[in-house]
Design a protein around this motif. Structure first.
Motif, PDB file in Angstrom:
ATOM      1  N   GLY A 130       0.710  -1.326  -0.027  1.00 57.45           N
ATOM      2  CA  GLY A 130       0.026  -0.017   0.147  1.00 57.45           C
ATOM      3  C   GLY A 130       0.916   1.350   0.003  1.00 57.45           C
ATOM      4  O   GLY A 130       0.114   2.344   0.192  1.00 57.45           O
ATOM      5  N   MET A 131       2.176   1.152  -0.515  1.00 62.07           N
ATOM      6  CA  MET A 131       2.880   2.436  -0.425  1.00 62.07           C
ATOM      7  C   MET A 131       2.656   3.171  -1.789  1.00 62.07           C
ATOM      8  O   MET A 131       2.903   2.399  -2.934  1.00 62.07           O
ATOM      9  N   ARG A 132       2.503   4.313  -1.476  1.00 63.88           N
ATOM     10  CA  ARG A 132       2.313   5.145  -3.146  1.00 63.88           C
ATOM     11  C   ARG A 132       3.790   5.363  -3.418  1.00 63.88           C
ATOM     12  O   ARG A 132       4.851   5.791  -2.832  1.00 63.88           O
ATOM     13  N   ILE A 133       4.116   5.171  -4.982  1.00 62.68           N
ATOM     14  CA  ILE A 133       5.347   5.417  -5.351  1.00 62.68           C
ATOM     15  C   ILE A 133       5.001   6.147  -6.633  1.00 62.68           C
ATOM     16  O   ILE A 133       4.121   5.769  -7.499  1.00 62.68           O
ATOM     17  N   GLU A 134       6.034   7.114  -7.195  1.00 61.18           N
ATOM     18  CA  GLU A 134       5.850   7.746  -8.283  1.00 61.18           C
ATOM     19  C   GLU A 134       7.211   7.514  -9.129  1.00 61.18           C
ATOM     20  O   GLU A 134       8.275   7.810  -8.506  1.00 61.18           O
ATOM     21  N   LEU A 135       7.255   7.530 -10.438  1.00 58.42           N
ATOM     22  CA  LEU A 135       8.393   7.313 -11.435  1.00 58.42           C
ATOM     23  C   LEU A 135       8.369   8.517 -12.287  1.00 58.42           C
ATOM     24  O   LEU A 135       7.388   8.927 -12.990  1.00 58.42           O
ATOM     25  N   TYR A 136       9.331   9.249 -12.278  1.00 56.94           N
ATOM     26  CA  TYR A 136       9.688  10.318 -13.335  1.00 56.94           C
ATOM     27  C   TYR A 136      10.916  10.085 -14.226  1.00 56.94           C
ATOM     28  O   TYR A 136      11.686   9.337 -13.705  1.00 56.94           O
ATOM     29  N   SER A 186       2.557   6.358 -11.679  1.00 57.70           N
ATOM     30  CA  SER A 186       2.135   6.294 -10.257  1.00 57.70           C
ATOM     31  C   SER A 186       1.612   4.912  -9.921  1.00 57.70           C
ATOM     32  O   SER A 186       1.092   4.424 -10.840  1.00 57.70           O
ATOM     33  N   PHE A 187       2.095   4.506  -8.813  1.00 56.07           N
ATOM     34  CA  PHE A 187       1.950   3.286  -8.228  1.00 56.07           C
ATOM     35  C   PHE A 187       1.372   3.227  -6.763  1.00 56.07           C
ATOM     36  O   PHE A 187       1.640   3.959  -6.128  1.00 56.07           O
ATOM     37  N   VAL A 188       0.739   2.022  -6.553  1.00 57.59           N
ATOM     38  CA  VAL A 188       0.479   1.790  -4.988  1.00 57.59           C
ATOM     39  C   VAL A 188       1.023   0.034  -5.049  1.00 57.59           C
ATOM     40  O   VAL A 188       0.571  -0.594  -5.678  1.00 57.59           O
ATOM     41  N   THR A 189       1.974  -0.005  -3.957  1.00 60.22           N
ATOM     42  CA  THR A 189       2.538  -1.453  -3.995  1.00 60.22           C
ATOM     43  C   THR A 189       1.566  -2.285  -3.698  1.00 60.22           C
ATOM     44  O   THR A 189       0.454  -2.084  -2.991  1.00 60.22           O
ATOM     45  N   ASN A 190       1.560  -3.805  -4.104  1.00 65.25           N
ATOM     46  CA  ASN A 190       0.646  -4.429  -3.612  1.00 65.25           C
ATOM     47  C   ASN A 190       0.726  -5.372  -2.386  1.00 65.25           C
ATOM     48  O   ASN A 190       1.997  -4.997  -1.710  1.00 65.25           O
ATOM     49  N   SER A 191       0.368  -6.367  -2.030  1.00 63.40           N
ATOM     50  CA  SER A 191       0.752  -7.079  -0.722  1.00 63.40           C
ATOM     51  C   SER A 191       2.103  -7.827  -0.552  1.00 63.40           C
ATOM     52  O   SER A 191       2.373  -7.896   0.452  1.00 63.40           O
ATOM     53  N   ASP A 192       2.726  -8.000  -1.646  1.00 62.37           N
ATOM     54  CA  ASP A 192       4.016  -8.401  -1.754  1.00 62.37           C
ATOM     55  C   ASP A 192       5.089  -7.271  -1.644  1.00 62.37           C
ATOM     56  O   ASP A 192       6.053  -7.166  -1.791  1.00 62.37           O
ATOM     57  N   GLY A 193       4.496  -5.747  -1.589  1.00 59.33           N
ATOM     58  CA  GLY A 193       5.410  -4.647  -1.808  1.00 59.33           C
ATOM     59  C   GLY A 193       6.050  -4.604  -3.165  1.00 59.33           C
ATOM     60  O   GLY A 193       7.007  -3.789  -3.278  1.00 59.33           O
ATOM     61  N   ARG A 194       5.372  -5.207  -4.179  1.00 59.21           N
ATOM     62  CA  ARG A 194       5.863  -4.961  -5.802  1.00 59.21           C
ATOM     63  C   ARG A 194       4.683  -4.111  -6.223  1.00 59.21           C
ATOM     64  O   ARG A 194       3.804  -3.783  -5.920  1.00 59.21           O
ATOM     65  N   LEU A 195       5.329  -3.660  -7.496  1.00 67.97           N
ATOM     66  CA  LEU A 195       4.371  -3.114  -8.377  1.00 67.97           C
ATOM     67  C   LEU A 195       3.365  -4.154  -8.789  1.00 67.97           C
ATOM     68  O   LEU A 195       3.673  -5.019  -9.327  1.00 67.97           O
ATOM     69  N   GLY A 219       3.314  -5.490 -12.539  1.00 68.07           N
ATOM     70  CA  GLY A 219       4.681  -5.948 -12.954  1.00 68.07           C
ATOM     71  C   GLY A 219       5.609  -5.101 -13.195  1.00 68.07           C
ATOM     72  O   GLY A 219       5.665  -4.068 -12.357  1.00 68.07           O
ATOM     73  N   PRO A 220       6.611  -5.031 -14.211  1.00 66.06           N
ATOM     74  CA  PRO A 220       7.430  -4.110 -14.547  1.00 66.06           C
ATOM     75  C   PRO A 220       6.951  -2.499 -14.783  1.00 66.06           C
ATOM     76  O   PRO A 220       5.855  -2.379 -15.389  1.00 66.06           O
ATOM     77  N   ALA A 221       7.702  -1.559 -14.032  1.00 62.17           N
ATOM     78  CA  ALA A 221       7.307  -0.263 -14.136  1.00 62.17           C
ATOM     79  C   ALA A 221       7.451   0.084 -15.668  1.00 62.17           C
ATOM     80  O   ALA A 221       6.609   0.882 -16.126  1.00 62.17           O
ATOM     81  N   LEU A 222       8.540  -0.290 -16.002  1.00 67.92           N
ATOM     82  CA  LEU A 222       8.922   0.223 -17.694  1.00 67.92           C
ATOM     83  C   LEU A 222       9.273  -1.115 -18.439  1.00 67.92           C
ATOM     84  O   LEU A 222      10.022  -1.911 -17.699  1.00 67.92           O
ATOM     85  N   LYS A 223       8.914  -1.316 -19.585  1.00 69.60           N
ATOM     86  CA  LYS A 223       9.238  -2.513 -20.488  1.00 69.60           C
ATOM     87  C   LYS A 223       8.921  -2.197 -21.735  1.00 69.60           C
ATOM     88  O   LYS A 223       7.976  -1.083 -21.780  1.00 69.60           O
ATOM     89  N   GLY A 224       9.328  -2.976 -22.837  1.00 68.84           N
ATOM     90  CA  GLY A 224       9.078  -2.523 -24.081  1.00 68.84           C
ATOM     91  C   GLY A 224       9.689  -1.230 -24.325  1.00 68.84           C
ATOM     92  O   GLY A 224      10.530  -0.803 -24.059  1.00 68.84           O
ATOM     93  N   ALA A 225       8.568  -0.767 -25.471  1.00 64.94           N
ATOM     94  CA  ALA A 225       9.023   0.604 -25.891  1.00 64.94           C
ATOM     95  C   ALA A 225       9.249   1.606 -24.859  1.00 64.94           C
ATOM     96  O   ALA A 225       9.851   2.795 -25.099  1.00 64.94           O
ATOM     97  N   TYR A 276      16.111   8.623 -14.216  1.00 64.91           N
ATOM     98  CA  TYR A 276      15.043   8.659 -13.846  1.00 64.91           C
ATOM     99  C   TYR A 276      15.066   9.127 -12.116  1.00 64.91           C
ATOM    100  O   TYR A 276      15.919   9.188 -11.562  1.00 64.91           O
ATOM    101  N   GLN A 277      13.642   9.178 -11.823  1.00 60.98           N
ATOM    102  CA  GLN A 277      13.645   9.240 -10.154  1.00 60.98           C
ATOM    103  C   GLN A 277      12.394   8.541  -9.874  1.00 60.98           C
ATOM    104  O   GLN A 277      11.462   8.444 -10.311  1.00 60.98           O
ATOM    105  N   TRP A 278      12.621   7.694  -8.677  1.00 60.09           N
ATOM    106  CA  TRP A 278      11.651   7.225  -7.799  1.00 60.09           C
ATOM    107  C   TRP A 278      11.246   8.109  -6.806  1.00 60.09           C
ATOM    108  O   TRP A 278      12.255   8.716  -6.183  1.00 60.09           O
TER     109      TRP A 278
END
Length: 160
Positions: A59-65, A78-87, A90-96, A103-105
């Motif tokens: 449940g932690m709020r996280i932002e990626l810039y 912008s994200f809120v972590t799941n019960s495992d503390g992950r996004l 899945g990945p914050a960035l992938k593909g194109a 960057y900044q978290w």
């Protein structure tokens, strides 16, 4: 690393290291990686662990810039972590979306710990927002950025 006590060999080794580093950075600007609809294959992940309570930081709020060429940062997601503390997605960035750059978290640890009476936080938190600047320089690699945090400290590293 150079100083008046360095030997000529140490000075030469340090200078060659810097030349290699500059050449590598210039080559990165010139190389075109093959890309398909899945991008270059690289991706960015994140994991947050609450070391004060010994649990994933659910449940932690996280932002990626991402910083542009003028050092102005633009929000990517912008994200809120799941019960495992992950996004949760899945990945914050992938593909194109996964591109070389700075960057900044931003982790909102103060808001997260304020929810726990066991954290003994009252008034102004010691750590409120953790800002973490980092660079991605290989579009084919996996970058994992874990954050281990408590109300009073944090640690991070490039994970695997």
């Amino acid at each position: 690393l150079s100083n008046v006590n360095s030997s000529p060999q140490e000075e030469i080794a340090h200078a060659l290291f810097q030349v290699d580093k500059i050449a590598y950075m210039r080559l990165l600007e010139k190389v075109t990686y093959s890309q398909n609809q899945e991008g270059h294959g690289g991706f960015l992940t994140c994991h947050v662990l609450d070391t004060a309570n010994g649990v994933p930081a659910a449940g932690m709020r996280i932002e990626l810039y991402k910083y542009d060429s003028t050092d102005t940062k633009q929000m990517v997601k912008s994200f809120v972590t799941n019960s495992d503390g992950r996004l949760p997605s899945g990945p914050a960035l992938k593909g194109a979306e996964f591109t070389v750059g700075q960057y900044q978290w931003i982790f909102y640890v103060g808001d997260y710990f304020a929810r726990f009476s066991s954290s003994r936080i009252c008034g102004t938190p010691f750590l409120d927002v953790v800002r973490l600047d980092f660079g991605l320089d290989d579009p084919t690699d996996h970058y994992h950025v874990p954050l281990l945090c408590s109300p009073w400290s944090y640690s991070t590293y490039r994970g695997s």
